[in-house]
Design a protein around this motif. Structure first.
Motif, mmCIF file in Angstrom:
data_model
loop_
_atom_site.group_PDB
_atom_site.id
_atom_site.type_symbol
_atom_site.label_atom_id
_atom_site.label_comp_id
_atom_site.label_asym_id
_atom_site.label_seq_id
_atom_site.Cartn_x
_atom_site.Cartn_y
_atom_site.Cartn_z
ATOM 1 N N ALA A 172 -17.647 -48.002 -35.675
ATOM 2 C CA ALA A 172 -17.454 -49.101 -35.126
ATOM 3 C C ALA A 172 -15.849 -49.508 -35.120
ATOM 4 C CB ALA A 172 -17.967 -49.989 -36.009
ATOM 5 N N ARG A 173 -15.274 -49.117 -35.905
ATOM 6 C CA ARG A 173 -13.503 -49.449 -36.127
ATOM 7 C C ARG A 173 -12.810 -48.003 -36.202
ATOM 8 N NH1 ARG A 173 -10.493 -53.132 -34.993
ATOM 9 N NH2 ARG A 173 -9.760 -53.685 -37.098
ATOM 10 N N PRO A 174 -11.562 -48.143 -35.989
ATOM 11 C CA PRO A 174 -10.819 -46.739 -36.138
ATOM 12 C C PRO A 174 -10.511 -46.684 -37.817
ATOM 13 C CG PRO A 174 -9.609 -48.318 -34.688
ATOM 14 C CD PRO A 174 -10.840 -49.053 -35.015
ATOM 15 N N VAL A 175 -10.501 -45.317 -37.979
ATOM 16 C CA VAL A 175 -10.447 -45.054 -39.661
ATOM 17 C C VAL A 175 -8.765 -44.779 -39.651
ATOM 18 C CG1 VAL A 175 -11.157 -43.359 -41.163
ATOM 19 C CG2 VAL A 175 -12.724 -43.956 -38.874
ATOM 20 N N ALA A 176 -8.644 -45.417 -40.914
ATOM 21 C CA ALA A 176 -6.924 -45.187 -41.200
ATOM 22 C C ALA A 176 -6.843 -44.048 -42.136
ATOM 23 C CB ALA A 176 -6.561 -46.529 -42.102
ATOM 24 N N HIS A 177 -6.180 -42.806 -41.597
ATOM 25 C CA HIS A 177 -5.985 -41.755 -42.327
ATOM 26 C C HIS A 177 -5.136 -41.824 -43.699
ATOM 27 C CE1 HIS A 177 -4.282 -37.374 -42.607
ATOM 28 N NE2 HIS A 177 -5.483 -37.179 -42.378
ATOM 29 N N ARG A 178 -5.971 -41.750 -44.749
ATOM 30 C CA ARG A 178 -5.380 -41.731 -46.123
ATOM 31 C C ARG A 178 -4.730 -43.165 -46.466
ATOM 32 N NH1 ARG A 178 -1.727 -36.321 -45.913
ATOM 33 N NH2 ARG A 178 -3.134 -35.150 -45.047
ATOM 34 N N GLY A 179 -5.725 -44.185 -45.737
ATOM 35 C CA GLY A 179 -5.303 -45.548 -45.871
ATOM 36 C C GLY A 179 -4.222 -45.956 -44.565
ATOM 37 N N PHE A 180 -3.696 -47.246 -44.631
ATOM 38 C CA PHE A 180 -3.020 -47.882 -43.577
ATOM 39 C C PHE A 180 -1.777 -47.676 -44.251
ATOM 40 C CE2 PHE A 180 -0.756 -51.059 -41.203
ATOM 41 C CZ PHE A 180 -0.975 -50.594 -39.750
ATOM 42 N N HIS A 181 -1.018 -46.530 -44.248
ATOM 43 C CA HIS A 181 0.366 -46.281 -44.896
ATOM 44 C C HIS A 181 1.352 -46.142 -43.934
ATOM 45 C CE1 HIS A 181 0.435 -42.221 -43.370
ATOM 46 N NE2 HIS A 181 -1.066 -42.082 -43.674
ATOM 47 N N PHE A 214 -4.845 -48.574 -48.970
ATOM 48 C CA PHE A 214 -6.362 -49.118 -48.728
ATOM 49 C C PHE A 214 -6.007 -50.539 -48.679
ATOM 50 C CE2 PHE A 214 -7.161 -45.234 -51.570
ATOM 51 C CZ PHE A 214 -7.021 -44.330 -50.489
ATOM 52 N N THR A 215 -5.370 -51.376 -49.537
ATOM 53 C CA THR A 215 -5.290 -52.835 -49.126
ATOM 54 C C THR A 215 -4.962 -53.115 -48.033
ATOM 55 O OG1 THR A 215 -4.894 -53.100 -51.736
ATOM 56 C CG2 THR A 215 -4.507 -54.836 -50.071
ATOM 57 N N ALA A 216 -3.991 -52.454 -47.295
ATOM 58 C CA ALA A 216 -3.438 -52.800 -45.928
ATOM 59 C C ALA A 216 -4.551 -52.464 -44.982
ATOM 60 C CB ALA A 216 -2.269 -51.889 -45.774
ATOM 61 N N ALA A 217 -5.148 -51.340 -45.215
ATOM 62 C CA ALA A 217 -6.332 -51.205 -44.212
ATOM 63 C C ALA A 217 -7.438 -52.095 -44.291
ATOM 64 C CB ALA A 217 -6.854 -49.687 -44.532
ATOM 65 N N ALA A 218 -7.701 -52.215 -45.543
ATOM 66 C CA ALA A 218 -9.031 -53.401 -45.613
ATOM 67 C C ALA A 218 -8.760 -54.643 -45.122
ATOM 68 C CB ALA A 218 -9.386 -53.413 -47.106
ATOM 69 N N GLU A 219 -7.522 -55.089 -45.146
ATOM 70 C CA GLU A 219 -6.738 -56.545 -44.665
ATOM 71 C C GLU A 219 -7.022 -56.399 -43.148
ATOM 72 O OE1 GLU A 219 -3.771 -57.817 -48.137
ATOM 73 O OE2 GLU A 219 -3.057 -56.951 -46.471
ATOM 74 N N ARG A 220 -6.905 -55.364 -42.434
ATOM 75 C CA ARG A 220 -6.947 -55.093 -41.164
ATOM 76 C C ARG A 220 -8.321 -54.685 -40.475
ATOM 77 N NH1 ARG A 220 -2.154 -54.180 -43.196
ATOM 78 N NH2 ARG A 220 -0.406 -54.770 -41.933
ATOM 79 N N GLY A 221 -9.124 -54.594 -41.203
ATOM 80 C CA GLY A 221 -10.403 -54.401 -40.943
ATOM 81 C C GLY A 221 -10.549 -52.944 -40.467
ATOM 82 N N TYR A 222 -9.803 -51.985 -40.872
ATOM 83 C CA TYR A 222 -9.701 -50.538 -40.664
ATOM 84 C C TYR A 222 -10.754 -50.000 -41.695
ATOM 85 C CZ TYR A 222 -6.142 -51.164 -37.263
ATOM 86 O OH TYR A 222 -5.348 -51.727 -36.148
ATOM 87 N N ALA A 223 -11.487 -48.854 -41.245
ATOM 88 C CA ALA A 223 -12.280 -47.997 -42.179
ATOM 89 C C ALA A 223 -11.137 -47.175 -42.977
ATOM 90 C CB ALA A 223 -13.347 -47.048 -41.498
ATOM 91 N N ILE A 224 -11.433 -46.353 -44.021
ATOM 92 C CA ILE A 224 -10.714 -45.698 -44.804
ATOM 93 C C ILE A 224 -10.961 -44.359 -45.017
ATOM 94 C CG2 ILE A 224 -9.558 -45.767 -47.004
ATOM 95 C CD1 ILE A 224 -9.597 -48.646 -47.422
#
Length: 242
Positions: free
Chosen positions: A9-18, A32-42
């Protein structure tokens, strides 16, 4: 068939949104916090500590991320979580820490990293954690010996093959893994299209995500031949993804 629409459903952040390890490093609670805040899978990577605790780190050795010598499997969870990542305030997190932090806000895709002779219990421990977890989560691995343990030690957890390549020998090896109750595959974007991905997607109706997408050509390949991307180095919501 289990509904895995949440996986794509959503792009997956590779090793989180770093930020490519400038100030916010890969596989950290900050990423991981940054990814979750943007609604990206982790997507995250897990090794086993010397005392059997799943630790989130990509490499089997500690040098690149912590500046320390030695291997993950040589140290206890307490020793590993005391190490800082990239000189930041972030430490190497346990998988349980990450699950507690994300708390079901976005899907978690956990890649298990095998070390022959040093990974006994990895699948079972991760499987147990994810079975208790209330959010959406999946497991995957490059390592065929771990995948063979998925049905026994992580039953009910959506399971994936992480893979790459176009040559016949690799493709045949990928097909052999379909005997082990796979639910999806994560394939190298630059190796699309290929017969394995076409078969699982078209004949088996199996979701395919790609790795690791950094630029528009890889985005275009993903959405022509697969269903979703694992990305890093940019923000998908700000670019054309299809």
């Amino acid at each position: 068939m289990t509904d895995l629409s949440w996986l794509t459903a959503r792009p997956v952040a590779h090793r989180g949104f770093h930020d490519m390890n400038k100030t916010r490093w890969e596989n950290t609670l900050s990423a991981f916090t940054a990814a979750a805040e943007r609604g990206y899978a982790i997507e995250c990577d897990v090794h086993l500590s010397s005392d059997g605790v799943p630790i989130i780190i990509h490499d089997d050795d500690l040098k690149r991320l912590t500046g320390q010598d030695g291997f993950v499997w040589q140290r206890s969870a307490a020793e590993l979580t005391a190490l800082k990542v990239g000189g930041t305030s972030d430490h190497l997190p346990t998988l349980q820490e990450a699950l507690d932090l994300v708390d079901g806000r976005v899907p978690m895709v956990v890649e298990l990293k095998g070390i022959p002779g040093r990974d006994e219990g990895l699948v079972a421990r991760v499987g147990k954690m994810l079975k208790r977890y209330k959010g959406k989560a999946a497991i995957m691995s490059f390592d065929h010996w771990l995948i063979r343990d998925f049905p026994k030690h992580a039953p009910g957890i959506p399971a994936g093959l992480t893979a790459y390549g176009k040559d016949l020998k690799l493709i045949e090896a990928h097909f052999s893994m379909l005997a082990h109750e796979l639910s999806f595959t994560s394939y190298a974007a630059g190796d699309l299209p290929n017969p394995f991905v076409s078969f699982v997607r078209e004949k088996l109706k199996m979701p395919v995500i790609t790795w690791t997408v950094h630029d528009q050509p890889a985005i275009d390949l993903t959405f022509k031949y697969a269903d979703q991307m694992t990305f890093e180095g940019f923000e998908p919501d700000l670019v054309k993804v299809a």
